[in-house]
Design an enzyme around this catalytic site. Sequence first.
Site, PDB file in Angstrom:
ATOM      1  N   ALA A 100       0.967  -0.917  -0.492  1.00 21.96           N
ATOM      2  CA  ALA A 100      -0.136  -0.067   0.071  1.00 21.96           C
ATOM      3  C   ALA A 100       0.815   1.268  -0.039  1.00 21.96           C
ATOM      4  CB  ALA A 100      -0.760  -0.152   1.404  1.00 21.96           C
TER       5      ALA A 100
ATOM      6  N   GLY B  68      -0.453  -4.821   1.216  1.00 24.73           N
ATOM      7  CA  GLY B  68      -1.559  -4.373   0.368  1.00 24.73           C
ATOM      8  C   GLY B  68      -1.732  -5.327  -0.951  1.00 24.73           C
TER       9      GLY B  68
ATOM     10  N   GLU C 259      -2.336  -8.374   0.291  1.00 25.42           N
ATOM     11  CA  GLU C 259      -3.713  -9.008   0.648  1.00 25.42           C
ATOM     12  C   GLU C 259      -4.696  -9.022  -1.243  1.00 25.42           C
ATOM     13  OE1 GLU C 259      -4.049  -5.736   3.444  1.00 25.42           O
ATOM     14  OE2 GLU C 259      -4.599  -7.364   4.799  1.00 25.42           O
TER      15      GLU C 259
ATOM     16  N   GLU D 132       3.482  -5.216   7.346  1.00 22.70           N
ATOM     17  CA  GLU D 132       2.798  -4.805   7.865  1.00 22.70           C
ATOM     18  C   GLU D 132       3.665  -4.182   9.856  1.00 22.70           C
ATOM     19  OE1 GLU D 132       1.484  -6.144   5.662  1.00 22.70           O
ATOM     20  OE2 GLU D 132       0.437  -5.622   5.028  1.00 22.70           O
TER      21      GLU D 132
END
Lengths: 257, 258
Positions: free
Chosen positions: B66, B109, B112, B132
Site C-alpha cells: 500500500a 496490501g 491482500e 506491516e
Amino acid sequence: MFETIHYDVRDGVAWLTLNRPDKLNAFTARMNSEIKDAVKTASRDEEVRTIVITGAGRAFCSGQDLSDVDETMDHGDILRSNYGPMVKEMRRCEKPIVAAVNGVAAGAGFSLALACDFRLVSENASFINAFIHVGLIPDSGNLYFLTKLVGEAKAAELAMLGEKIPAERAVELGLANRVFSAETFTDEVHTFAARLATMPTKAMGLIKRSLKDASTLSFDEYLEREAQGQRIAGLTADHREGVDAFMQKRKPVFQGK
Amino acid sequence: MSAFDCIDTFITGGTAVIELNRPRQLNALNRKMVSEVVEAMESFDRNEEVQVIVLTGKGHSFSAGADIDEMAEDDPIRLELLNQFADWDRLSLIKKPIIGAVKGFVFGGGFELALCCDLLIAASGTEFSFPEVSLGVMPGAGGTQRLTKLAGRTKALQWLWTGERIPAEDALTHGVINQIVSPELLMEETLKFAAKIAKQPPLSLRLIKDSVNKAVDYPLYEGMQYERKNFYLLFASQDQKEGMNAFVEKRKPEYKGR
C-alpha cells in the site's frame, strides 16, 4: 568501486578477478559482498554473455582470511550474512560462470569454484577441502555442489580427509572440465570464454534453470517446466538464427537474445 | 480503451484482464487504484462476454504494497468514516472466477489483493510478504484472515509476526498459490489456464465458487445443505440439459450460460 576484486567487461565477457594477491586472495566480508555485487551487475548487463572468475597472483583463492575473524564470532551468522548471499547470487545468475582456477583453491575458495558452471584449471592449480583441518565443515554450498559433481562417497572422502587434489586428478574426478599448461592457461581461458560469449546466451540460461529443476522437481513437474523452457527458447532470435544458418549452410551469428 | 488512471483493462476471448498500472511505484496500492480494480471487476462480472477475470500487474512486480504516504497521518475516526475497506468487501462478491497472475514483489496490501483472487499463478522468483508488523501495524484488508484460511494458523502466525519474505515455492507448498511458471510465460500460461476454465459452463463455475467459499466459512452440515441447493439449482439450467444430452449423444456440448 571495488576494492578487493577487479571487474572488467571486454567482448561480452565479464572478468571478475579476486585481487588480494598478497593474501592469496583470501575472503574478507568485503570480498564476499563485492563478488555478489559484481555477479549481479554482470547478470543485469545486457552486454555480458559470460562471467569468468579468476585470481590475481599465484592463488585462485585460499578461503576465509583468518585474520579477518575473531573467535567470538558466530560461524553460522557469517555464512548467513556473507557467504550465503554470494553463492545465492551466483546460483541465480542465468549466464554461464567459469572458474579459471589459476592456482590453489582452498576451503571457501574451493566452494567458490564449485558454485561456478565450469572449472578450468591450470596444471599448477589444486583444490583442497581444507575445512576439516581446522575442525570445521565445508561451507558456502560446498557439499551441495560436490555431491552432485563426484557423488556422495567421493565427496565424503574429499571433505573428511581434506587431501590436496592436483589439477589432473580434479579432471579425472569430474571436478574440473579442462586442464591447461601454466604457459597457455590465460590464452586458453580467453578462448573458452570468447566461445561461450558467442553462443545462445538465453538458451544457456534456460539450461541452467533446467539443471536446477532436475534436482528439485518430480519428473512430471520437470517435464512441464522443460516445455515452458523450450517455448521460451523457441521464441528467441538465436533460435531463428540457428535454424536459418543451418538451412543456408552458413555459420550462425548469435546475439544472445 | 481503458478509462482508468491506475489500471488498464482489456478482454481477450472470454477472459478479461485487469493490470495494475503504476509500474514505476511497483504498483503500490492507493485507494483510487483499489476502487478502480473493484469497478472493473464488477463491470466484467456483469459482462456476458467475460467468463474469467485475470488480475495482474505491469512491470517488475505485482504490487509492493500500500501507498504508505497516504496512510501515515490517518487516525481511527478518519479511517472509520472513510470506510475504505468497503471496496475490498465488494471484491468478495464477484461471482466469476478470478485468477491472479503475480510476479516480483507481492507485499502487504498487494498480497491482500492477491489473496482476493480465487486462484494464483506465480512467476518463479515471486516473493510474498506481510511487512506491516515492521511498521507498527498489521494487515487490515483481510490478510490475517485469508492467509490463515489458506495456509493454517501455524504458518500464518510465523509469516505475519516476522514479516519474512515467502518464496513462491513455500507459498505453493502451503496452498497459497496454485502453480509456479517461468517468468517469461506468466501471462501466456495464465491466459491458457483461464481459457481452459472459460470453456466450462458459466453457471457451474459460479455456483461452484459460491459453494467452495461457503465451505471455508460454514460448519460442514450447513455447507452440505448449501451445496445441495446449488446442485438442485443447476438442474434448472439449459446448460445442464445440454451437458447431459451431449454426454449421452457422445458429442461436444455447447454451453450458453443459461
